[in-house]
Design an enzyme around this catalytic site. Sequence first.
Site, PDB file in Angstrom:
ATOM      1  N   GLU A   1      -4.469   3.369   6.675  1.00  0.00           N
ATOM      2  CA  GLU A   1      -4.262   3.393   5.228  1.00  0.00           C
ATOM      3  C   GLU A   1      -4.835   4.653   4.605  1.00  0.00           C
ATOM      4  OE1 GLU A   1      -5.573   0.584   1.460  1.00  0.00           O
ATOM      5  OE2 GLU A   1      -5.318  -0.340   3.421  1.00  0.00           O
TER       6      GLU A   1
ATOM      7  N   ARG B   1       0.827  -1.211   0.000  1.00  0.00           N
ATOM      8  CA  ARG B   1       0.000   0.000   0.000  1.00  0.00           C
ATOM      9  C   ARG B   1       0.859   1.258   0.000  1.00  0.00           C
ATOM     10  NH1 ARG B   1      -2.364  -3.717  -1.079  1.00  0.00           N
ATOM     11  NH2 ARG B   1      -4.262  -4.599  -0.198  1.00  0.00           N
TER      12      ARG B   1
ATOM     13  N   SER C   1     -11.041  -0.406   3.408  1.00  0.00           N
ATOM     14  CA  SER C   1     -10.159  -0.781   4.521  1.00  0.00           C
ATOM     15  C   SER C   1      -9.471   0.454   5.090  1.00  0.00           C
ATOM     16  CB  SER C   1      -9.099  -1.783   4.046  1.00  0.00           C
ATOM     17  OG  SER C   1      -9.718  -2.971   3.592  1.00  0.00           O
TER      18      SER C   1
END
Length: 343
Positions: free
Chosen positions: A339, A169, A243
Site C-alpha cells: 500500500e 485504497r 498498514s
Amino acid sequence: MQFQQDSPLQQYNTFGIAAKAQYFSTFSSIESLKEQLEATKKLPLDNHLPLLILGGGSNLLFTQPVFNGVVLKNEMKGIELVKEDAEHVYVKAFAGEVWHELVEYCITHQYAGLENLSLIPGSVGASPMQNIGAYGVEVKDVIQEVEAWHIKDNYTQIFSNADCRFGYRESIFKKELKGQFVITSVVYRLKKNPEFKISYGAIQEELQKMGVTNLSINSISQAVINIRTQKLPDPKKVGNAGSFFKNPVVSSTRLQQLKSMFPEIVAFQVSDAEYKLAAGWLIEHCGWKGYKENGVGVHPKQALVLVNYGNGTGLEVLNLAQNIVDSVFEKFQVVLEMEVNVV
C-alpha cells in the site's frame, strides 16, 4: 524562488528514514504552487527532474539516500463550511491540513461521517488519493468533490466523486492521472443526523469497555482512537507508515479452497462473489509478527505494520516487505500488494 538543496527529509516521513531532497520547498496556496512549479523549470536539467508532492509523509518509503529531484511540501491550510441542506453539511478542507485535526473539527461541530477514520496519520490531500479507510468506512463514502491543479498545463480541475474512480485504497490520482495533478482541497458531504457504524472490528467491544450506553460520533471516535493506540505504534516514537500491505481480495471459490486448507483464515465479504482476506493474519501465520532484524521489523501487535526502530534504511524495509510477500505467496498462493508509495 529559492529552493533548499540537500534538504533533510527525515522529519517529513513517518518511517523516519534519513533521506535528503536534492531540491526542497513548500507552498501554502495555489499561487505559490504555480510559482514553485515555474521555478523548477529554471533548475539544472529543468523539468527533467522528478517531482514529488509531499503531504504528511505517512504513506511513503524513501529507498535512496537522496531523492534526485524536487520535493514540494503541501502546506495549504483551512477548513470551512461551504454549504448545507436539511440533511447534510459540506465541509471544505485544504490539502495540507492534518487529517485527524479535520476529524476533530467535524466531531466538535457534530458533523457525522469521519468518526471511524479517527487518528489515521497523514494529510487531507492523501485522503482521496489513497481512498483511506478503517473500521467499515472508506472516505469515498463522504467525498463530494476534489479540487486539483494540473502540473503541466496550469489549470484547476474539479473532480466529482465518480470522476475519482475510487477503489480499495485506489483512485484515479494513483492510476491514470498519477503525477499529473496536485490535490489542493477536498469537499466532504457529512450528515447532520449520524448513522453509526460499529459492526466492524473491535468497536462494539471497546464501546462496552468504555461504558457507553448512548452512542455518539464522539464515543465512536474515542473508541477508534483507543483501539488504534493499543494496536498501532505511534510514528513519533517508532517509525512506521501504518498498514504496509492491502488486504488481498479473492473470489468466493478461492476462499473456500483456502478454508479447506486453513480453516481459521480470516476474511470479510465485500460483495456476493468477493472476499477480503486479512493480510495481517496471513503475515502472522507465516511467522513474521514481531520479527526484527538490524533496524527494521514487523510490529509485535500488528503484523500489517512494518517498523523502523531508529536506524533502518528504506531499502531494508523494502527488502523485508518483499520477503514477506514471497513468504505469503509460498504458503497461501496469495499475492500481497504494498500500500505504501515506494520512492
